[in-house]
Design an enzyme around this catalytic site. Structure first.
Site, PDB file in Angstrom:
ATOM      1  N   ARG A  90       0.867  -1.361  -0.108  1.00 55.56           N
ATOM      2  CA  ARG A  90      -0.085  -0.015  -0.059  1.00 55.56           C
ATOM      3  C   ARG A  90       0.810   1.297  -0.006  1.00 55.56           C
ATOM      4  O   ARG A  90       0.691   2.184  -0.580  1.00 55.56           O
ATOM      5  CB  ARG A  90      -1.137   0.108   1.105  1.00 55.56           C
ATOM      6  CG  ARG A  90      -1.713   1.272   1.257  1.00 55.56           C
ATOM      7  CD  ARG A  90      -2.607   1.318   2.681  1.00 55.56           C
ATOM      8  NE  ARG A  90      -3.360   2.476   2.670  1.00 55.56           N
ATOM      9  CZ  ARG A  90      -4.438   2.745   3.362  1.00 55.56           C
ATOM     10  NH1 ARG A  90      -4.536   1.762   4.361  1.00 55.56           N
ATOM     11  NH2 ARG A  90      -5.193   3.737   3.481  1.00 55.56           N
ATOM     12  N   ASN A 144     -10.630  -4.390  -1.216  1.00 56.90           N
ATOM     13  CA  ASN A 144     -10.701  -3.369  -2.479  1.00 56.90           C
ATOM     14  C   ASN A 144      -9.673  -3.623  -3.657  1.00 56.90           C
ATOM     15  O   ASN A 144      -8.725  -4.773  -3.262  1.00 56.90           O
ATOM     16  CB  ASN A 144     -10.012  -2.012  -1.711  1.00 56.90           C
ATOM     17  CG  ASN A 144     -11.220  -1.155  -0.916  1.00 56.90           C
ATOM     18  OD1 ASN A 144     -12.345  -1.281  -1.442  1.00 56.90           O
ATOM     19  ND2 ASN A 144     -10.719  -0.951   0.142  1.00 56.90           N
ATOM     20  N   CYS A 164     -19.217  -2.174   0.810  1.00 55.02           N
ATOM     21  CA  CYS A 164     -18.357  -1.070   0.990  1.00 55.02           C
ATOM     22  C   CYS A 164     -19.206  -0.406   2.063  1.00 55.02           C
ATOM     23  O   CYS A 164     -20.326  -0.442   2.446  1.00 55.02           O
ATOM     24  CB  CYS A 164     -18.172  -0.144  -0.195  1.00 55.02           C
ATOM     25  SG  CYS A 164     -17.051   1.335   0.286  1.00 55.02           S
ATOM     26  N   HIS A 194     -16.443   3.242  -4.795  1.00 52.31           N
ATOM     27  CA  HIS A 194     -15.582   4.274  -4.697  1.00 52.31           C
ATOM     28  C   HIS A 194     -15.909   5.556  -5.522  1.00 52.31           C
ATOM     29  O   HIS A 194     -14.908   6.182  -5.852  1.00 52.31           O
ATOM     30  CB  HIS A 194     -14.261   4.003  -4.463  1.00 52.31           C
ATOM     31  CG  HIS A 194     -14.053   3.323  -3.230  1.00 52.31           C
ATOM     32  ND1 HIS A 194     -12.781   2.851  -2.636  1.00 52.31           N
ATOM     33  CD2 HIS A 194     -14.582   3.059  -2.148  1.00 52.31           C
ATOM     34  CE1 HIS A 194     -12.708   2.332  -1.466  1.00 52.31           C
ATOM     35  NE2 HIS A 194     -13.837   2.221  -1.177  1.00 52.31           N
ATOM     36  N   TYR A 244     -14.323   9.839  -2.170  1.00 49.43           N
ATOM     37  CA  TYR A 244     -13.259   9.460  -3.396  1.00 49.43           C
ATOM     38  C   TYR A 244     -13.361  10.223  -4.398  1.00 49.43           C
ATOM     39  O   TYR A 244     -12.613  10.390  -5.332  1.00 49.43           O
ATOM     40  CB  TYR A 244     -13.526   8.014  -3.723  1.00 49.43           C
ATOM     41  CG  TYR A 244     -13.130   7.091  -2.490  1.00 49.43           C
ATOM     42  CD1 TYR A 244     -11.612   6.657  -2.449  1.00 49.43           C
ATOM     43  CD2 TYR A 244     -13.935   6.605  -1.499  1.00 49.43           C
ATOM     44  CE1 TYR A 244     -11.081   5.818  -1.422  1.00 49.43           C
ATOM     45  CE2 TYR A 244     -13.545   6.005  -0.439  1.00 49.43           C
ATOM     46  CZ  TYR A 244     -12.174   5.320  -0.353  1.00 49.43           C
ATOM     47  OH  TYR A 244     -11.709   4.675   0.685  1.00 49.43           O
TER      48      TYR A 244
END
Length: 421
Positions: A90, A144, A164, A194, A244
């Site tokens: 990440r 995700n 989500c 998102h 987002y």
């Protein structure tokens, strides 16, 4: 009823356990298995999970295992909440795209594509194991990028629904502002995972009064502040975009901001270290307050509601989920995965009708869906050219030189996770 959580060693898990304990009348779990390859984390999380159940007098049994096949055996539902490559991957997703002047984020843009490429093959392997163990088991995907992962599962014929926490977060926030019970708040929630907008906030159900204009008039500053957006954006749209959308509506501003501070991954890694130390305390028997800063708010409530509806009659009949489009948004293919209100039951999720969308939203949804098509193709079949095409198609990239540079960086930083590289 037996549930398995793959990725059960996550620091998120105590949030889920707390929900299972509190909402046991909705979802009466008899056995819960936490599955994770990280045995050290699993021991800490599993110990806290058992103490939470014990404190709340939950009679269910919690076990842990590093063996996926053993963990999912005879499970009625399997929740997926894994992170291939961990926080280190990440961290890279959030940094190398900035070198090309593009947003670095774990689910959006080039970083989101990298995560999809690492994740889809692993999830499909797990899903096949679930199908061999129990072909009737439901898979609930919280991993995700949820839209792409859920589409991969559905296209492979698995019984899967994507989940989500964005929608339930808005529901709870609006309920507080309106001083009503969350169950009274129905969202006109439309888009892709998102990439969603709250087009209406209705009291009492899908046909209730739309109080969104009142919410924006009375609480617009607070709502925009929570989104970290300029209030003028929210006022101009007259709807509430998900957080987002900031990466799209203020891309260059976000890139400049990300270049001046530590990555979110670095913050989360430090937080996880502290949380795991807390989890190892034998006196701790509830989720710590610090967990609220980790993210995933209300995930447990959403997961319980969805699992209860898929496995029985305990959940809400209408929920926001990720599932096949099936004509709901007529400008998308039927097999696109969208995030909307759906009627959920033992047979799965059926999207509710959505009014015709303004081209401002429909255009971006169509564009990102095209990117997701290419991203899934790259995840399933590999190859530099497929990665390049997906990046070129993404509306946050869209330039040849950017796509070229990002393709090389993505492959270099993820080679150990890409069988074809």
């Amino acid at each position: 009823m037996k549930l398995a959580v793959v990725g059960g060693g996550s620091t998120y898990t105590p949030e889920l356990i707390d929900g299972f304990a509190r909402l046991r009348d909705t979802l009466p779990i008899e056995e819960l298995v936490l599955v994770d390859p990280a045995a050290d984390r699993l021991e800490l999380v599993g110990g806290l999970a058992r103490r939470i159940f014990a404190k709340q007098d939950h009679a269910g049994r919690i076990t842990t295992t590093t063996d996926v096949d053993a963990g999912v055996a005879d499970a009625d539902a399997v929740l997926l909440q894994l992170r291939v490559g961990g926080q280190a991957a990440r961290e890279r997703d959030e940094t190398w795209p900035l070198e090309c002047g593009c947003v670095g984020q774990e689910t959006t843009g080039a970083g989101g594509l990298a995560k999809a490429l690492r994740t889809v093959p692993v999830v499909l392997d797990i899903a096949e194991r679930v199908r061999r163990a129990n072909p009737d088991a439901w898979i609930i995907d919280f991993t995700n990028p949820v839209g792409i992962v859920t589409r991969a599962l559905l296209q492979a014929g698995h019984k899967a629904v994507g989940l989500c926490n964005v929608a339930i977060g808005f529901q709870r926030k609006f309920a507080r502002l309106l001083d009503v019970n969350p169950s009274e708040v129905h969202l006109d929630h439309v888009g892709l995972n998102h990439l969603t907008w709250e087009l209406g906030v209705r009291l009492g159900g899908p046909d209730g009064e739309n109080v969104l204009p009142r919410l924006l008039a009375e609480h617009g500053e607070a709502i925009a502040g929570d989104l970290r957006m300029d209030r003028r954006i929210v006022d101009r749209l007259g709807v509430v975009p998900s957080y987002y959308l900031r990466y799209f509506y203020a891309h260059d501003e976000v890139v400049r901001e990300l270049g001046t501070k530590p990555s979110r991954a670095a913050e989360v890694a430090a937080m996880e270290k502290e949380l795991l130390a807390m989890y190892g305390d034998p006196a701790l028997d509830e989720k710590p307050e610090l967990l609220a800063k980790r993210g995933g708010a209300f995930y447990s409530e959403a997961a319980v509601d969805l699992a209860a509806s898929l496995l029985g009659d305990g959940g809400s009949p209408v929920q926001v989920v990720n599932t096949y489009n099936r004509g709901t948004l007529p400008f998308l293919p039927d097999d696109a995965v969208i995030e909307v209100q759906a009627r959920v039951g033992r047979d799965g999720a059926a999207p509710l009708p959505v009014p015709a969308l303004d081209p401002l939203y429909a255009g971006l949804i169509a564009n990102v869906t095209a990117y997701e098509d290419l991203a899934l193709d790259a995840a399933l079949r590999g190859g530099r050219d497929r990665v390049f095409k997906a990046l070129l198609a993404h509306p946050l990239i869209g330039q040849f030189n950017y796509a070229e540079g990002l393709t090389d960086r993505l492959i270099a930083h993820n080679r150990e996770h890409l069988a074809w590289a």
